[in-house]
Enzyme design. Structure first.
Site, PDB file in Angstrom:
ATOM      1  N   CYS A   1       0.828  -1.211   0.000  1.00  0.00           N
ATOM      2  CA  CYS A   1       0.000   0.000   0.000  1.00  0.00           C
ATOM      3  C   CYS A   1       0.867   1.269   0.000  1.00  0.00           C
ATOM      4  O   CYS A   1       1.492   1.570  -0.995  1.00  0.00           O
ATOM      5  CB  CYS A   1      -0.994  -0.031   1.155  1.00  0.00           C
TER       6      CYS A   1
ATOM      7  N   HIS B   1      -3.934  -4.986  -0.061  1.00  0.00           N
ATOM      8  CA  HIS B   1      -3.584  -5.525   1.255  1.00  0.00           C
ATOM      9  C   HIS B   1      -3.648  -7.053   1.242  1.00  0.00           C
ATOM     10  O   HIS B   1      -4.714  -7.639   1.451  1.00  0.00           O
ATOM     11  CB  HIS B   1      -4.547  -4.987   2.321  1.00  0.00           C
TER      12      HIS B   1
ATOM     13  N   GLU C   1      -2.674  -9.182   3.401  1.00  0.00           N
ATOM     14  CA  GLU C   1      -3.060  -9.778   4.685  1.00  0.00           C
ATOM     15  C   GLU C   1      -4.577  -9.892   4.780  1.00  0.00           C
ATOM     16  O   GLU C   1      -5.105 -10.743   5.498  1.00  0.00           O
ATOM     17  CB  GLU C   1      -2.509  -8.954   5.850  1.00  0.00           C
TER      18      GLU C   1
END
Length: 370
Positions: A259, A345, A347
């Protein structure tokens, strides 16, 4: 600020003078920031505690918010709520999940968050999609738009704003793995807890450094790789981070950015960034991996992007991922360095786990270099 009543009125005033009337939620008060919308159907607590949202007012497009309450240990992505305010259609004062620690209303009251419900979020989203991102102000104590418009003028524009140093850790700390195999130096620009968990779960002993830490201090720890985190604000307003990444690249050790970290790696590589008409925020953005040819459903939160023409013209940068909705840059890697980054993202907290393989690729680069 005082505690709200169930029928306390509130106003949402946009920078262009548009006014929406609704009901107060959270604390009674006044708060403002850049208004943006998230299309996720779940995961509101992870969104509110994501440091990348610092200085922003979130419009949740899902029609019901608060119905499952909050969990303090498992669903917070930082040390507390980072948004400036919240806008939703229906706000639930009660919650049904028996494992919840409290209601969202109680959580917002303790966190001093002002919000508004009972507004047509579809109309709001269409308005800011057409007009572009802008600042706004919410108030449940001032119900006259005129003074609120005056207060709005004092809210800084996100473009040119450096925020990472305000949300990052203020001290160096360590996160160890159950089976530590290598060292990763994390430059904290506003890192999420779940990102660090994905690193430690794969054998990383992480040392987390404040955003403005001089590179010499980071390198003195002798890490096996560098991770550049997500975070808020304008990447072009933080040349200190780009310089840190430039020096990290010179070590030829593996480097991974997510990001804001992706944007900072791009700046350190000689690329430029720009503010988007509307950012990407949600859990279902389609991204194509140009290396494998596979599509990933991704979780995203960003209002700035890397200029595509700069990527195409750079001899040492390869485009690896592209957004299938608007063709914006979603991932790059250096041809001359063991360094890569993605705009989204991986994750995915909240969101799908299609992209968690990127952490494995980072670990693979570290193992190859040792």
């Amino acid at each position: 600020m005082q505690k709200r009543s169930n029928h306390q009125e509130a106003l949402l005033v946009l920078e262009d003078g548009t006014v929406f009337k609704g009901l107060a939620l959270g604390k009674i008060g006044t708060a403002g920031g850049e208004i943006c919308f998230n299309t996720g159907m779940t995961g509101y607590q992870e969104i509110y505690t994501d440091p990348s949202y610092y200085g922003q007012v979130i419009v949740n497009t899902n029609s019901h918010i608060g119905n499952y309450g909050v969990q303090l240990e498992t669903e917070e992505e930082s040390n507390g709520v980072k948004i400036s305010g919240m806008v939703c259609n229906f706000f639930s004062q009660i919650h049904s999940r028996h494992t919840a620690d409290s209601s969202l209303q109680e959580y917002f009251e303790k966190s001093n968050i002002v919000g508004i419900s009972g507004v047509d979020t579809r109309q709001i989203v269409r308005h800011i999609r057409d007009k572009g991102v802008m600042n706004c102000i919410i108030s449940s104590e001032i119900l006259d738009p005129a003074p609120l418009l005056d207060q709005l003028k004092a809210i800084p524009d996100m473009e040119g704003l450096e925020l990472s140093s305000q949300v990052c850790t203020q001290r160096i700390y360590d996160l160890d793995s159950a089976r530590p195999e290598f060292r990763v130096a994390v430059l904290d620009l506003g890192v999420k807890k779940s990102i660090l968990t994905n690193l430690t779960d794969r054998g990383a002993h992480c040392r987390v450094f404040p955003a403005t830490t001089p590179f010499e201090e980071i390198a003195a720890w002798n890490p096996d790789g560098y991770f550049i985190s997500n975070g808020p604000g304008d990447p072009a307003a933080m040349p200190y981070a780009a310089e840190t990444v430039r020096q990290a690249l010179d070590t030829n050790k593996p480097l991974f950015g997510i990001c804001l970290g992706h944007q900072v790696l791009s700046l350190a590589s000689g690329l430029s960034t720009y503010k988007m008409h509307n950012g990407h925020r949600g859990l279902n953005h389609p991204v194509k991996n140009l290396i494998t040819g596979r599509c990933e459903v991704t979780s995203q939160n960003h209002g700035f992007a890397v200029r595509a023409e700069d990527v195409m013209d750079h001899p040492d940068v390869e485009l690896t991922h592209v957004n299938l909705n608007d063709k914006t840059i979603e991932g790059i890697r250096r041809k001359d360095k063991p360094a890569f980054s993605v705009q989204y993202h991986p994750e995915a907290s909240p969101g799908p786990h299609d992209s968690r393989y990127l952490f494995d690729e980072f670990v693979g680069l570290i193992q190859q270099s040792k």
